[in-house]
Write an enzyme that holds these catalytic residues in place. Structure first.
Site, PDB file in Angstrom:
ATOM      1  N   ASN A  83       0.875  -1.183   0.000  1.00 26.05           N
ATOM      2  CA  ASN A  83       0.000   0.000   0.000  1.00 26.05           C
ATOM      3  C   ASN A  83       0.905   1.224   0.000  1.00 26.05           C
ATOM      4  O   ASN A  83       1.519   1.542   1.010  1.00 26.05           O
ATOM      5  CB  ASN A  83      -0.904  -0.015   1.238  1.00 26.05           C
ATOM      6  CG  ASN A  83      -1.697   1.271   1.395  1.00 26.05           C
ATOM      7  OD1 ASN A  83      -1.772   2.089   0.478  1.00 26.05           O
ATOM      8  ND2 ASN A  83      -2.300   1.452   2.563  1.00 26.05           N
ATOM      9  N   LYS A 110       0.049   4.267  -0.175  1.00 26.34           N
ATOM     10  CA  LYS A 110      -0.557   5.462   0.436  1.00 26.34           C
ATOM     11  C   LYS A 110      -0.295   6.677  -0.468  1.00 26.34           C
ATOM     12  O   LYS A 110      -0.307   6.544  -1.689  1.00 26.34           O
ATOM     13  CB  LYS A 110      -0.026   5.647   1.858  1.00 26.34           C
ATOM     14  CG  LYS A 110      -0.180   4.371   2.704  1.00 26.34           C
ATOM     15  CD  LYS A 110       0.125   4.546   4.159  1.00 26.34           C
ATOM     16  CE  LYS A 110      -0.110   3.217   4.871  1.00 26.34           C
ATOM     17  NZ  LYS A 110       0.105   3.292   6.316  1.00 26.34           N
ATOM     18  N   HIS A 151      -9.537   1.673   5.117  1.00 32.07           N
ATOM     19  CA  HIS A 151      -8.241   1.777   5.790  1.00 32.07           C
ATOM     20  C   HIS A 151      -8.383   2.739   6.967  1.00 32.07           C
ATOM     21  O   HIS A 151      -9.126   3.724   6.882  1.00 32.07           O
ATOM     22  CB  HIS A 151      -7.174   2.274   4.808  1.00 32.07           C
ATOM     23  CG  HIS A 151      -5.787   2.150   5.356  1.00 32.07           C
ATOM     24  ND1 HIS A 151      -5.270   3.043   6.266  1.00 32.07           N
ATOM     25  CD2 HIS A 151      -4.817   1.216   5.153  1.00 32.07           C
ATOM     26  CE1 HIS A 151      -4.036   2.658   6.595  1.00 32.07           C
ATOM     27  NE2 HIS A 151      -3.744   1.552   5.936  1.00 32.07           N
ATOM     28  N   GLU A 189      -6.638   5.050   7.968  1.00 31.02           N
ATOM     29  CA  GLU A 189      -6.353   6.455   7.630  1.00 31.02           C
ATOM     30  C   GLU A 189      -7.566   7.113   6.985  1.00 31.02           C
ATOM     31  O   GLU A 189      -7.784   8.319   7.144  1.00 31.02           O
ATOM     32  CB  GLU A 189      -5.104   6.519   6.737  1.00 31.02           C
ATOM     33  CG  GLU A 189      -3.847   6.216   7.564  1.00 31.02           C
ATOM     34  CD  GLU A 189      -2.720   5.544   6.803  1.00 31.02           C
ATOM     35  OE1 GLU A 189      -2.734   5.561   5.562  1.00 31.02           O
ATOM     36  OE2 GLU A 189      -1.826   4.978   7.476  1.00 31.02           O
ATOM     37  N   GLU A 218      -5.251  -4.353  10.885  1.00 32.96           N
ATOM     38  CA  GLU A 218      -4.184  -3.370  11.001  1.00 32.96           C
ATOM     39  C   GLU A 218      -4.368  -2.585  12.299  1.00 32.96           C
ATOM     40  O   GLU A 218      -5.113  -1.592  12.332  1.00 32.96           O
ATOM     41  CB  GLU A 218      -4.221  -2.397   9.820  1.00 32.96           C
ATOM     42  CG  GLU A 218      -4.022  -3.075   8.476  1.00 32.96           C
ATOM     43  CD  GLU A 218      -3.432  -2.122   7.443  1.00 32.96           C
ATOM     44  OE1 GLU A 218      -2.398  -2.467   6.867  1.00 32.96           O
ATOM     45  OE2 GLU A 218      -3.986  -1.025   7.239  1.00 32.96           O
ATOM     46  N   GLY A 244       3.007   2.306  10.760  1.00 33.99           N
ATOM     47  CA  GLY A 244       4.016   3.344  10.550  1.00 33.99           C
ATOM     48  C   GLY A 244       4.781   3.720  11.814  1.00 33.99           C
ATOM     49  O   GLY A 244       5.484   4.729  11.835  1.00 33.99           O
ATOM     50  N   SER A 260       3.719  -2.135  10.360  1.00 34.11           N
ATOM     51  CA  SER A 260       5.169  -2.280  10.523  1.00 34.11           C
ATOM     52  C   SER A 260       5.660  -3.695  10.204  1.00 34.11           C
ATOM     53  O   SER A 260       6.570  -4.211  10.850  1.00 34.11           O
ATOM     54  CB  SER A 260       5.599  -1.871  11.938  1.00 34.11           C
ATOM     55  OG  SER A 260       5.288  -0.498  12.165  1.00 34.11           O
TER      56      SER A 260
HETATM   57  P1  13P Z   1       3.195   0.343   7.653  1.00 33.07           P
HETATM   58  O1  13P Z   1       3.639  -0.975   7.042  1.00 33.07           O
HETATM   59  O2  13P Z   1       3.949   1.507   7.132  1.00 33.07           O
HETATM   60  O3  13P Z   1       3.155   0.258   9.149  1.00 33.07           O
HETATM   61  O4  13P Z   1       1.691   0.585   7.164  1.00 33.07           O
HETATM   62  C1  13P Z   1       0.761  -0.424   7.292  1.00 33.07           C
HETATM   63  C2  13P Z   1      -0.454  -0.041   6.535  1.00 33.07           C
HETATM   64  O5  13P Z   1      -1.186   0.851   6.935  1.00 33.07           O
HETATM   65  C3  13P Z   1      -0.738  -0.749   5.273  1.00 33.07           C
HETATM   66  O6  13P Z   1      -2.009  -0.473   4.801  1.00 33.07           O
END
Ligand code: 13P
Length: 259
Positions: free
Chosen positions: A10, A12, A95, A97, A167, A173, A212
């Site tokens: 992803n 983003k 997601h 976010e 997640e 992140g 992560s």
């Molecule tokens: P990270 O792997 O950067 O922690 O992000 C995970 C994520 O949100 C994937 O959709």
């Protein structure tokens, strides 16, 4: 039942055309056989056609969101049909976010999920609790509520094409990964919720872990019985890091095949 492992990137809000071309060339150059694995990359909408055109057949073309509407006066939206029209195969839905930054509700997630299914896209519904919710002992209740929004839309006919991604928000992140045991505990809970609707469906659907995930922890996570792969943010931005995770998935696959 053997579920095929999936590693999905992803991006983003990262990347550009040059970076995507380079990523694909680098990924290709590793020349690893990813046979037996599903590998997907979810890029910003505008890069979907480039990904579709430039990726080898072995990479599933993914987007990061979809409209809850099919057509009409909805400025700025992209419909499932449009995604399907430009060759998108998979789409992230809900997601954290988007839930946080855009106030996406469970009802909206449900509507997006319906749109994706109607156009034959593979939906990846993202669920997960915040740090505070975990600390207050609400993690399972939050996930149960998020699942409830889509569970009645899942059945034995579509389960093999659908994914739930767990997640935990505190792991996204942050460099803080859920331990393999923590991930398994929640994945098992998700599968048991699904099984209360339909055992066969629950066995078929793939549950991805995200937060992560990287080359150094992927093998342990993927070795858990209810973890069927990963959704990768930061470590999907370079082909090298992403391939390292794919290799761990492959290692896991080889292990299960030889046992
Ligand atoms: P990270 O792997 O950067 O922690 O992000 C995970 C994520 O949100 C994937 O959709």
């Amino acid at each position: 039942m053997m579920r095929k492992l999936m590693v999905a990137g992803n991006w983003k809000l990262h990347g550009n055309q040059a970076m995507l071309r380079q990523w694909l060339a680098d990924f290709d150059a590793f020349d690893e056989s990813l046979k037996g694995l599903d590998v997907a990359l979810c890029v910003p909408y505008v890069y979907v056609p480039l990904l579709k055109a430039a990726a080898a057949d072995s990479i599933i073309t993914g987007a990061q969101d979809v409209s809850a509407h099919d057509t009409g006066a909805h400025t700025g939206e992209v419909s499932a049909k449009m995604l399907q029209d430009v060759g998108t195969q998979l789409v992230l839905i809900g997601h954290s976010e988007r839930r946080q930054d855009h106030g996406e509700s469970d009802d909206l997630v449900r509507a997006k999920f319906q749109q994706a299914l109607a156009q034959g896209l593979m939906p990846v519904v993202c669920v997960g609790e915040s740090q505070q919710q975990r600390e207050q002992g609400e993690a399972f209740a939050v996930i149960e509520r998020q699942l409830k929004a889509v569970i009645d839309l899942l059945n034995v006919d579509n389960a093999a094409q659908c994914f739930i991604a767990y997640e935990p928000i505190w792991a996204i992140g942050t460099g803080l990964t859920a331990s393999a045991e923590q991930a398994q505990e929640v994945h098992q809970f998700i599968r048991s919720q699904l099984a209360s609707k339909d055992v066969t469906m629950a066995r078929q659907i793939r549950l991805l872990y995200g937060g992560s995930c990287k080359g150094s922890n992927a093998f342990e996570l993927f070795s858990m019985p209810d973890v069927d792969g990963g959704l990768i943010g930061g470590a999907s931005l370079t082909a090298e890091d992403f391939m390292a995770i794919c290799q761990q998935a492959k290692k896991q696959l080889n292990k299960t095949q030889s046992s």
